[in-house]
Write a protein that holds these residues in place. Structure first.
Motif, PDB file in Angstrom:
ATOM      1  N   UNK A  14     -93.383  30.343-103.696  1.00 18.99           N
ATOM      2  CA  UNK A  14     -92.378  30.958-104.557  1.00 18.99           C
ATOM      3  C   UNK A  14     -91.462  29.840-105.048  1.00 18.99           C
ATOM      4  N   UNK A  15     -91.628  29.359-106.269  1.00 21.35           N
ATOM      5  CA  UNK A  15     -90.897  28.175-106.712  1.00 21.35           C
ATOM      6  C   UNK A  15     -89.456  28.425-107.148  1.00 21.35           C
ATOM      7  N   UNK A  16     -89.116  29.690-107.405  1.00 22.59           N
ATOM      8  CA  UNK A  16     -87.750  30.027-107.818  1.00 22.59           C
ATOM      9  C   UNK A  16     -87.132  30.910-106.731  1.00 22.59           C
ATOM     10  N   UNK A  17     -86.057  30.428-106.131  1.00 19.96           N
ATOM     11  CA  UNK A  17     -85.434  31.138-105.016  1.00 19.96           C
ATOM     12  C   UNK A  17     -84.005  31.512-105.355  1.00 19.96           C
ATOM     13  N   UNK A  18     -83.610  32.714-104.940  1.00 21.36           N
ATOM     14  CA  UNK A  18     -82.219  33.152-105.044  1.00 21.36           C
ATOM     15  C   UNK A  18     -81.509  32.816-103.738  1.00 21.36           C
ATOM     16  N   UNK A  19     -80.475  32.006-103.829  1.00 16.64           N
ATOM     17  CA  UNK A  19     -79.784  31.502-102.648  1.00 16.64           C
ATOM     18  C   UNK A  19     -78.340  31.974-102.650  1.00 16.64           C
ATOM     19  N   UNK A  20     -77.936  32.687-101.620  1.00 16.11           N
ATOM     20  CA  UNK A  20     -76.573  33.175-101.523  1.00 16.11           C
ATOM     21  C   UNK A  20     -75.650  32.169-100.857  1.00 16.11           C
ATOM     22  N   UNK A  21     -74.385  32.231-101.231  1.00  9.58           N
ATOM     23  CA  UNK A  21     -73.382  31.389-100.573  1.00  9.58           C
ATOM     24  C   UNK A  21     -72.024  32.057-100.707  1.00  9.58           C
ATOM     25  N   UNK A  22     -71.115  31.652 -99.847  1.00  8.99           N
ATOM     26  CA  UNK A  22     -69.731  32.101 -99.914  1.00  8.99           C
ATOM     27  C   UNK A  22     -68.857  30.958-100.439  1.00  8.99           C
ATOM     28  N   UNK A  23     -67.700  31.317-100.987  1.00  9.71           N
ATOM     29  CA  UNK A  23     -66.789  30.328-101.551  1.00  9.71           C
ATOM     30  C   UNK A  23     -66.095  29.571-100.421  1.00  9.71           C
ATOM     31  N   UNK A  24     -66.825  28.619 -99.869  1.00 11.34           N
ATOM     32  CA  UNK A  24     -66.349  27.817 -98.747  1.00 11.34           C
ATOM     33  C   UNK A  24     -66.798  26.370 -98.920  1.00 11.34           C
ATOM     34  N   UNK A  25     -65.994  25.458 -98.434  1.00 12.54           N
ATOM     35  CA  UNK A  25     -66.311  24.036 -98.528  1.00 12.54           C
ATOM     36  C   UNK A  25     -67.658  23.726 -97.883  1.00 12.54           C
ATOM     37  N   UNK A  26     -67.988  24.428 -96.787  1.00 12.60           N
ATOM     38  CA  UNK A  26     -69.208  24.081 -96.071  1.00 12.60           C
ATOM     39  C   UNK A  26     -70.479  24.627 -96.723  1.00 12.60           C
ATOM     40  N   UNK A  27     -70.357  25.202 -97.925  1.00  2.90           N
ATOM     41  CA  UNK A  27     -71.541  25.514 -98.731  1.00  2.90           C
ATOM     42  C   UNK A  27     -71.995  24.296 -99.533  1.00  2.90           C
ATOM     43  N   UNK A  28     -71.337  23.160 -99.352  1.00  2.00           N
ATOM     44  CA  UNK A  28     -71.535  22.002-100.226  1.00  2.00           C
ATOM     45  C   UNK A  28     -72.983  21.538-100.305  1.00  2.00           C
ATOM     46  N   UNK A  29     -73.680  21.464 -99.177  1.00  2.00           N
ATOM     47  CA  UNK A  29     -75.038  20.913 -99.217  1.00  2.00           C
ATOM     48  C   UNK A  29     -75.996  21.815 -99.989  1.00  2.00           C
ATOM     49  N   UNK A  30     -75.789  23.122 -99.903  1.00  2.00           N
ATOM     50  CA  UNK A  30     -76.623  24.054-100.665  1.00  2.00           C
ATOM     51  C   UNK A  30     -76.340  23.915-102.155  1.00  2.00           C
ATOM     52  N   UNK A  31     -75.061  23.774-102.517  1.00  2.00           N
ATOM     53  CA  UNK A  31     -74.674  23.611-103.920  1.00  2.00           C
ATOM     54  C   UNK A  31     -75.218  22.299-104.474  1.00  2.00           C
ATOM     55  N   UNK A  32     -75.107  21.229-103.695  1.00  2.00           N
ATOM     56  CA  UNK A  32     -75.620  19.927-104.135  1.00  2.00           C
ATOM     57  C   UNK A  32     -77.139  19.975-104.283  1.00  2.00           C
ATOM     58  N   UNK A  33     -77.824  20.599-103.337  1.00  2.00           N
ATOM     59  CA  UNK A  33     -79.286  20.693-103.420  1.00  2.00           C
ATOM     60  C   UNK A  33     -79.723  21.409-104.693  1.00  2.00           C
ATOM     61  N   UNK A  34     -78.978  22.450-105.080  1.00  2.00           N
ATOM     62  CA  UNK A  34     -79.357  23.259-106.235  1.00  2.00           C
ATOM     63  C   UNK A  34     -79.027  22.593-107.562  1.00  2.00           C
ATOM     64  N   UNK A  35     -78.001  21.748-107.585  1.00  2.00           N
ATOM     65  CA  UNK A  35     -77.476  21.259-108.867  1.00  2.00           C
ATOM     66  C   UNK A  35     -77.700  19.777-109.130  1.00  2.00           C
ATOM     67  N   UNK A  36     -78.088  19.018-108.117  1.00  2.00           N
ATOM     68  CA  UNK A  36     -78.161  17.561-108.286  1.00  2.00           C
ATOM     69  C   UNK A  36     -79.581  17.010-108.189  1.00  2.00           C
ATOM     70  N   UNK A  37     -80.573  17.863-108.420  1.00  2.00           N
ATOM     71  CA  UNK A  37     -81.948  17.395-108.521  1.00  2.00           C
ATOM     72  C   UNK A  37     -82.747  17.392-107.236  1.00  2.00           C
ATOM     73  N   UNK A  38     -82.132  17.698-106.105  1.00  2.00           N
ATOM     74  CA  UNK A  38     -82.869  17.658-104.837  1.00  2.00           C
ATOM     75  C   UNK A  38     -83.900  18.776-104.742  1.00  2.00           C
ATOM     76  N   UNK A  39     -83.564  19.967-105.234  1.00  2.00           N
ATOM     77  CA  UNK A  39     -84.509  21.082-105.177  1.00  2.00           C
ATOM     78  C   UNK A  39     -85.714  20.817-106.075  1.00  2.00           C
ATOM     79  N   UNK A  40     -85.457  20.355-107.303  1.00  2.00           N
ATOM     80  CA  UNK A  40     -86.550  20.087-108.245  1.00  2.00           C
ATOM     81  C   UNK A  40     -87.520  19.060-107.685  1.00  2.00           C
TER      82      UNK A  40
END
Length: 398
Positions: A14-40
């Motif tokens: 499944x190449x497209x995943x829906x990932x949940x997060x809460x508005x917290x500083x410790x969501x940073x690694x998930x946000x970075x993975x999704x937006x900075x090329x690591x997931x691709x």
């Protein structure tokens, strides 16, 4: 499985995943993975979906609307054990996301009354007619467990001496300003923002309770992990690389703090995110320090290992406070939920060290936790509930 095997044959189912997060500083690694090329890089597209509460995040994980999520450790185990208002469902912890970085704050009214220490709070809590209300973020969550553990260490029974209510993290300051609560335990940046806005003081950090404690995890249902093992492993690899990136340098931490402060992510002032992200604390009482156990996302893999002992600890606290009426199969359940083999495959492919599955820690009351005797540990505390906890202490809020 070696690096060559993964790169050649393990295309995500499944190449497209829906990932949940809460508005917290410790969501940073998930946000970075999704937006900075690591997931691709690992064949994934991650659709980030911010959630309004932990209960909503949990429900969407169980319905399949979310494939995986930045999650409270205790939320995953609460669902596994059928606690907190959801049907028992087999769950999976794919990896740890962070250590440290949560806080217990008191209200401006308590600060003005010179209630600025554990001893003073204990005196106030035991006064007739002085019932205090503390907020945490989810009935089985980490913040409830840190709050209960810390209060008990001060001689305050968290279920009988004070009231406990559930408030979603971004709503903590509003509840504080409205004087609905006398204090809270929550993740950043909400504790820091309260101090910045002179809305009380930080009385204790979670790392002062347990240095390098487990906090958020990357969680999903076990069905998702079993049905999409390649996607799950690719997701772990993407978040592992993002975690390593964040911890590599202060420059990376600063750029990450800037990224996550945006309105689509944490939506909070950079001034409330960056200092504690860097370990720079002030408590609103005139003290400032550089914390020796700051928010960490990787630490050469020590943060990310889904330790069996960490999982077992949360279950001992469920037992201690009466959420569990009997002792579960602590180790057996942890082995089912913690996806050790999948994590080892992902970490090994990235040349990240894999620690032992059990670790030893000493908490603020001097007790040592190593996972070896969970039944005895749960009963060893002077303050506990075990089988007589009032249900009102464990109600959830959306």
């Amino acid at each position: 499985m070696n690096k060559h095997d993964i790169s050649r044959s393990d295309t995500p189912e499944k190449p497209v995943l829906n990932i949940g997060f809460m508005a917290l500083t410790d969501a940073a690694s998930v946000i970075v993975a999704a937006t900075q090329g690591f997931a691709e890089k690992h064949g994934l597209t991650l659709n980030l979906q911010r959630q309004a509460s932990w209960a909503t995040l949990r429900d969407k994980l169980l319905s399949g609307e979310l494939d995986a999520a930045h999650s409270l450790y205790g939320l995953i185990y609460g669902v596994q054990l059928g606690l907190g208002g959801a049907p028992a469902t087999d769950m999976a912890v794919l990896m740890g996301l962070n250590h440290n970085g949560q806080s217990i704050n008191l209200s401006p009214d308590l600060q003005a009354a010179s209630v600025c220490s554990g001893d003073a709070l204990a005196q106030r809590a035991h006064q007739d007619g002085a019932r205090l209300t503390f907020a945490q973020t989810f009935p089985t969550g980490t913040h409830a467990m840190w709050l209960y553990y810390w209060l008990a260490s001060q001689g305050i029974h968290p279920l009988t001496d004070v009231d406990s209510v559930v408030v979603p993290p971004p709503q903590m300051l509003a509840h504080l300003k409205a004087r609905r609560i006398d204090g809270f335990c929550v993740g950043e940046p909400w504790s820091a923002q309260a101090v910045d806005e002179q809305m009380g003081c930080t009385l204790a950090t979670s790392q002062s309770i347990w240095p390098d404690h487990p906090e958020k995890v990357l969680g999903c249902t076990r069905a998702f992990a079993l049905q999409h093992p390649n996607s799950a492993r690719a997701l772990v690899m993407a978040v592992l690389e993002a975690s390593r990136f964040i911890d590599e340098s202060e420059e990376n931490k600063r750029s990450t703090a800037q990224l996550i402060s945006g309105s689509e992510y944490v939506d909070a002032p950079l001034s409330a995110i960056q200092p504690r992200f860097l370990g720079q604390y002030q408590d609103g009482l005139g003290h400032a320090w550089l914390d020796g156990h700051p928010l960490r996302f990787h630490a050469e893999g020590r943060v990310n290992m889904p330790y069996l002992s960490d999982a077992i600890w949360f279950m001992t606290q469920f037992r201690r406070w009466g959420l569990l009426r009997d002792d579960p199969d602590y180790l057996g359940i942890a082995r089912q939920v913690q996806q050790l083999e999948l994590y080892k495959q992902a970490a090994s492919a990235l040349d990240i060290q894999v620690p032992q599955a059990m670790r030893s820690s000493q908490l603020l009351d001097g007790k040592c936790w190593d996972g070896s005797d969970p039944v005895g540990y749960a009963r060893s505390f002077e303050l506990h509930a075990l089988t007589d906890a009032p249900l009102s202490a464990h109600q959830e809020s959306r």
